[in-house]
Design an enzyme around this catalytic site. Structure first.
Site, PDB file in Angstrom:
ATOM      1  N   ASP A  10       0.844  -1.196   0.000  1.00  0.00           N
ATOM      2  CA  ASP A  10       0.000   0.000   0.000  1.00  0.00           C
ATOM      3  C   ASP A  10       0.879   1.245   0.000  1.00  0.00           C
ATOM      4  O   ASP A  10       0.957   1.981   0.987  1.00  0.00           O
ATOM      5  CB  ASP A  10      -0.950  -0.024   1.209  1.00  0.00           C
ATOM      6  CG  ASP A  10      -1.962  -1.147   1.111  1.00  0.00           C
ATOM      7  OD1 ASP A  10      -2.425  -1.436  -0.023  1.00  0.00           O
ATOM      8  OD2 ASP A  10      -2.299  -1.758   2.132  1.00  0.00           O
ATOM      9  N   LYS A  32       0.674  -7.806  -3.021  1.00  0.00           N
ATOM     10  CA  LYS A  32      -0.669  -7.350  -3.384  1.00  0.00           C
ATOM     11  C   LYS A  32      -0.582  -5.903  -3.842  1.00  0.00           C
ATOM     12  O   LYS A  32      -0.013  -5.061  -3.148  1.00  0.00           O
ATOM     13  CB  LYS A  32      -1.618  -7.454  -2.189  1.00  0.00           C
ATOM     14  CG  LYS A  32      -3.025  -6.947  -2.501  1.00  0.00           C
ATOM     15  CD  LYS A  32      -3.992  -7.240  -1.357  1.00  0.00           C
ATOM     16  CE  LYS A  32      -4.096  -6.151  -0.341  1.00  0.00           C
ATOM     17  NZ  LYS A  32      -4.752  -4.934  -0.813  1.00  0.00           N
ATOM     18  N   ASP A  59      -5.633  -6.404  -6.404  1.00  0.00           N
ATOM     19  CA  ASP A  59      -6.805  -6.250  -5.531  1.00  0.00           C
ATOM     20  C   ASP A  59      -7.614  -5.025  -5.962  1.00  0.00           C
ATOM     21  O   ASP A  59      -7.524  -3.963  -5.363  1.00  0.00           O
ATOM     22  CB  ASP A  59      -6.277  -6.108  -4.090  1.00  0.00           C
ATOM     23  CG  ASP A  59      -7.368  -5.885  -3.064  1.00  0.00           C
ATOM     24  OD1 ASP A  59      -8.543  -6.189  -3.347  1.00  0.00           O
ATOM     25  OD2 ASP A  59      -7.028  -5.421  -1.960  1.00  0.00           O
ATOM     26  N   LYS A  61     -11.094  -5.294  -6.722  1.00  0.00           N
ATOM     27  CA  LYS A  61     -12.489  -5.484  -6.266  1.00  0.00           C
ATOM     28  C   LYS A  61     -13.524  -4.989  -7.272  1.00  0.00           C
ATOM     29  O   LYS A  61     -14.301  -4.066  -6.990  1.00  0.00           O
ATOM     30  CB  LYS A  61     -12.710  -4.790  -4.917  1.00  0.00           C
ATOM     31  CG  LYS A  61     -11.788  -5.271  -3.809  1.00  0.00           C
ATOM     32  CD  LYS A  61     -12.186  -4.657  -2.472  1.00  0.00           C
ATOM     33  CE  LYS A  61     -11.296  -5.086  -1.337  1.00  0.00           C
ATOM     34  NZ  LYS A  61      -9.951  -4.513  -1.373  1.00  0.00           N
ATOM     35  N   ASP A  64     -19.526  -4.281 -11.311  1.00  0.00           N
ATOM     36  CA  ASP A  64     -20.202  -3.525 -12.373  1.00  0.00           C
ATOM     37  C   ASP A  64     -21.122  -4.490 -13.104  1.00  0.00           C
ATOM     38  O   ASP A  64     -21.284  -5.637 -12.668  1.00  0.00           O
ATOM     39  CB  ASP A  64     -19.145  -2.909 -13.315  1.00  0.00           C
ATOM     40  CG  ASP A  64     -19.635  -1.617 -13.981  1.00  0.00           C
ATOM     41  OD1 ASP A  64     -20.813  -1.585 -14.413  1.00  0.00           O
ATOM     42  OD2 ASP A  64     -18.846  -0.657 -14.082  1.00  0.00           O
ATOM     43  N   ILE A  65     -21.699  -4.078 -14.218  1.00  0.00           N
ATOM     44  CA  ILE A  65     -22.578  -4.992 -14.952  1.00  0.00           C
ATOM     45  C   ILE A  65     -21.722  -6.115 -15.550  1.00  0.00           C
ATOM     46  O   ILE A  65     -20.521  -5.923 -15.812  1.00  0.00           O
ATOM     47  CB  ILE A  65     -23.397  -4.265 -16.051  1.00  0.00           C
ATOM     48  CG1 ILE A  65     -22.481  -3.586 -17.074  1.00  0.00           C
ATOM     49  CG2 ILE A  65     -24.354  -3.246 -15.425  1.00  0.00           C
ATOM     50  CD1 ILE A  65     -23.215  -3.057 -18.289  1.00  0.00           C
ATOM     51  N   PRO A  66     -22.316  -7.299 -15.732  1.00  0.00           N
ATOM     52  CA  PRO A  66     -21.526  -8.463 -16.172  1.00  0.00           C
ATOM     53  C   PRO A  66     -20.659  -8.209 -17.402  1.00  0.00           C
ATOM     54  O   PRO A  66     -19.483  -8.590 -17.423  1.00  0.00           O
ATOM     55  CB  PRO A  66     -22.602  -9.526 -16.449  1.00  0.00           C
ATOM     56  CG  PRO A  66     -23.708  -9.188 -15.504  1.00  0.00           C
ATOM     57  CD  PRO A  66     -23.728  -7.674 -15.443  1.00  0.00           C
ATOM     58  N   THR A  68     -19.314  -5.469 -18.595  1.00  0.00           N
ATOM     59  CA  THR A  68     -18.161  -4.604 -18.291  1.00  0.00           C
ATOM     60  C   THR A  68     -17.110  -5.363 -17.495  1.00  0.00           C
ATOM     61  O   THR A  68     -15.906  -5.255 -17.763  1.00  0.00           O
ATOM     62  CB  THR A  68     -18.640  -3.362 -17.501  1.00  0.00           C
ATOM     63  OG1 THR A  68     -19.607  -2.681 -18.299  1.00  0.00           O
ATOM     64  CG2 THR A  68     -17.502  -2.424 -17.175  1.00  0.00           C
ATOM     65  N   THR A 119     -14.463  -6.236   5.738  1.00  0.00           N
ATOM     66  CA  THR A 119     -14.274  -6.329   7.193  1.00  0.00           C
ATOM     67  C   THR A 119     -14.529  -4.981   7.868  1.00  0.00           C
ATOM     68  O   THR A 119     -14.632  -4.906   9.089  1.00  0.00           O
ATOM     69  CB  THR A 119     -12.860  -6.849   7.541  1.00  0.00           C
ATOM     70  OG1 THR A 119     -11.911  -6.177   6.702  1.00  0.00           O
ATOM     71  CG2 THR A 119     -12.738  -8.336   7.321  1.00  0.00           C
ATOM     72  N   ARG A 181      -2.224  -9.386  12.569  1.00  0.00           N
ATOM     73  CA  ARG A 181      -1.355  -8.603  13.452  1.00  0.00           C
ATOM     74  C   ARG A 181      -0.511  -9.558  14.292  1.00  0.00           C
ATOM     75  O   ARG A 181      -0.988 -10.621  14.681  1.00  0.00           O
ATOM     76  CB  ARG A 181      -2.184  -7.713  14.392  1.00  0.00           C
ATOM     77  CG  ARG A 181      -2.926  -6.571  13.674  1.00  0.00           C
ATOM     78  CD  ARG A 181      -1.966  -5.585  13.036  1.00  0.00           C
ATOM     79  NE  ARG A 181      -2.618  -4.496  12.325  1.00  0.00           N
ATOM     80  CZ  ARG A 181      -2.870  -4.473  11.017  1.00  0.00           C
ATOM     81  NH1 ARG A 181      -2.554  -5.520  10.268  1.00  0.00           N
ATOM     82  NH2 ARG A 181      -3.414  -3.429  10.449  1.00  0.00           N
ATOM     83  N   ARG A 211       0.745  -3.274   7.049  1.00  0.00           N
ATOM     84  CA  ARG A 211       1.561  -2.488   7.971  1.00  0.00           C
ATOM     85  C   ARG A 211       2.432  -3.272   8.951  1.00  0.00           C
ATOM     86  O   ARG A 211       3.530  -2.794   9.254  1.00  0.00           O
ATOM     87  CB  ARG A 211       0.654  -1.481   8.706  1.00  0.00           C
ATOM     88  CG  ARG A 211       0.198  -0.362   7.779  1.00  0.00           C
ATOM     89  CD  ARG A 211      -1.033   0.344   8.280  1.00  0.00           C
ATOM     90  NE  ARG A 211      -2.197  -0.524   8.215  1.00  0.00           N
ATOM     91  CZ  ARG A 211      -3.418  -0.167   8.626  1.00  0.00           C
ATOM     92  NH1 ARG A 211      -3.621   1.017   9.144  1.00  0.00           N
ATOM     93  NH2 ARG A 211      -4.425  -1.010   8.514  1.00  0.00           N
TER      94      ARG A 211
HETATM   95  O1  C5P Z   1      -1.931  -2.826   6.825  1.00  0.00           O
HETATM   96  P1  C5P Z   1      -2.883  -3.979   6.899  1.00  0.00           P
HETATM   97  O2  C5P Z   1      -2.223  -5.285   7.303  1.00  0.00           O
HETATM   98  O3  C5P Z   1      -4.119  -3.671   7.722  1.00  0.00           O
HETATM   99  O4  C5P Z   1      -3.350  -4.172   5.372  1.00  0.00           O
HETATM  100  C1  C5P Z   1      -4.378  -5.047   4.994  1.00  0.00           C
HETATM  101  C2  C5P Z   1      -4.584  -4.958   3.513  1.00  0.00           C
HETATM  102  O5  C5P Z   1      -5.688  -5.793   3.148  1.00  0.00           O
HETATM  103  C3  C5P Z   1      -4.930  -3.573   2.996  1.00  0.00           C
HETATM  104  O6  C5P Z   1      -4.384  -3.463   1.680  1.00  0.00           O
HETATM  105  C4  C5P Z   1      -6.452  -3.573   2.930  1.00  0.00           C
HETATM  106  O7  C5P Z   1      -6.935  -2.721   1.934  1.00  0.00           O
HETATM  107  C5  C5P Z   1      -6.728  -5.022   2.556  1.00  0.00           C
HETATM  108  N1  C5P Z   1      -8.050  -5.516   2.931  1.00  0.00           N
HETATM  109  C6  C5P Z   1      -8.532  -5.527   4.232  1.00  0.00           C
HETATM  110  N2  C5P Z   1      -9.782  -6.002   4.518  1.00  0.00           N
HETATM  111  C7  C5P Z   1     -10.565  -6.482   3.540  1.00  0.00           C
HETATM  112  C8  C5P Z   1     -10.089  -6.488   2.215  1.00  0.00           C
HETATM  113  C9  C5P Z   1      -8.830  -5.998   1.951  1.00  0.00           C
HETATM  114  O8  C5P Z   1      -7.826  -5.108   5.146  1.00  0.00           O
HETATM  115  N3  C5P Z   1     -11.764  -6.982   3.835  1.00  0.00           N
END
Ligand code: C5P
Length: 232
Positions: A10, A32, A59, A61, A64-66, A68, A119, A181, A211
């Site tokens: 990121d 990613k 990533d 995500k 949209d319509i099928p 596209t 999430t 984490r 992170r």
């Molecule tokens: O920094 P961290 O470990 O929280 O990063 C998690 C990564 O996973 C980020 O790129 C976040 O956008 C992605 N993500 C998420 N929860 C989701 C889908 C994707 O945290 N449900």
């Protein structure tokens, strides 16, 4: 299926991303690329990381319509990424179209995953704003099943939901889980989290870690710690 750790890159620019990844002299981590980096740098960042030997989860995500989504997936497939995703809320027809678009003339294609409920969405908001009644876990399982019926390979979900999804859809249905984490690490804005070791125990196939690795004083050591706990 081999468990692996995916680093969420990121970063705001290609320079920052390369500077970060250059620290990994011995191994080429699975990475990613999310919306921020892709929208800033375009497909070139994907081509360059591919050229450098990284496996890539793009990533974006899609939702949209099928028609596209099918055409967009065909473009992403030509970028030769390893994993892409979409929102299950786009319906089964959209997921089937995505799969069609993604499949190359030789029958090969990247892994296709569905996002169930983000999430960041609480059960309360799902009820009040999305007008979806019942427990959020029911919605996650229903969306996962729908994705499976459409022919997708798995879902992106909280590591705490991975066991439930496996029970509902079978062990071969893939779970890719962010929200990781270290036991003694900072939580940040994540809510439903667990450690790499616990994610392994629950049954995640891939963990996505941002992170805890990118902001660590020693990112390579943090990555190794994730591999040690999760892959073993
Ligand atoms: O920094 P961290 O470990 O929280 O990063 C998690 C990564 O996973 C980020 O790129 C976040 O956008 C992605 N993500 C998420 N929860 C989701 C889908 C994707 O945290 N449900």
């Amino acid at each position: 299926m081999k468990r692996d750790v995916i680093i969420a890159c990121d970063f705001a620019s290609a320079e920052e991303t390369y500077a970060f990844l250059d620290r990994f002299a011995e191994q080429k981590p699975f990475v990613k690329i999310g919306m921020e980096l892709f929208y800033a740098e375009g497909p070139d960042i994907v081509r360059e990381l591919h050229r450098r030997g990284h496996k890539i989860f793009l990533d974006l995500k899609l939702h949209d319509i099928p028609n596209t989504v099918q055409k967009a997936m065909a473009v992403l497939s030509r970028l030769d990424v390893d994993m892409v995703n979409l929102h299950a809320a786009g319906t089964k027809a959209m997921m089937e179209a995505a799969l069609k678009g993604l499949t190359r003339p030789d029958g090969s294609r990247p892994i296709l995953l569905a996002v169930t409920q983000l999430t960041s969405t609480s059960e309360e908001r799902m009820h009040e704003e999305l007008l979806i009644p019942g427990p959020i876990s029911d919605c996650v399982c229903h969306y996962a099943k729908m994705a499976q019926e459409a022919g997708l390979d798995g879902v992106v979900c909280s590591p705490l939901e991975a066991g439930m999804v496996k029970q509902h859809c079978g062990a071969a249905f893939m779970t890719v889980t962010p929200g990781i984490r270290f036991a003694d690490g900072a939580v940040g804005d994540q809510v439903r989290i667990t450690t790499p070791a616990k994610a392994k125990e629950i049954g995640s196939d891939y963990i996505v870690v941002g992170r805890p690795i990118t902001a660590a004083a020693d990112p390579v050591a943090a990555y190794r710690q994730c591999i040690k706990e999760f892959v073993g």
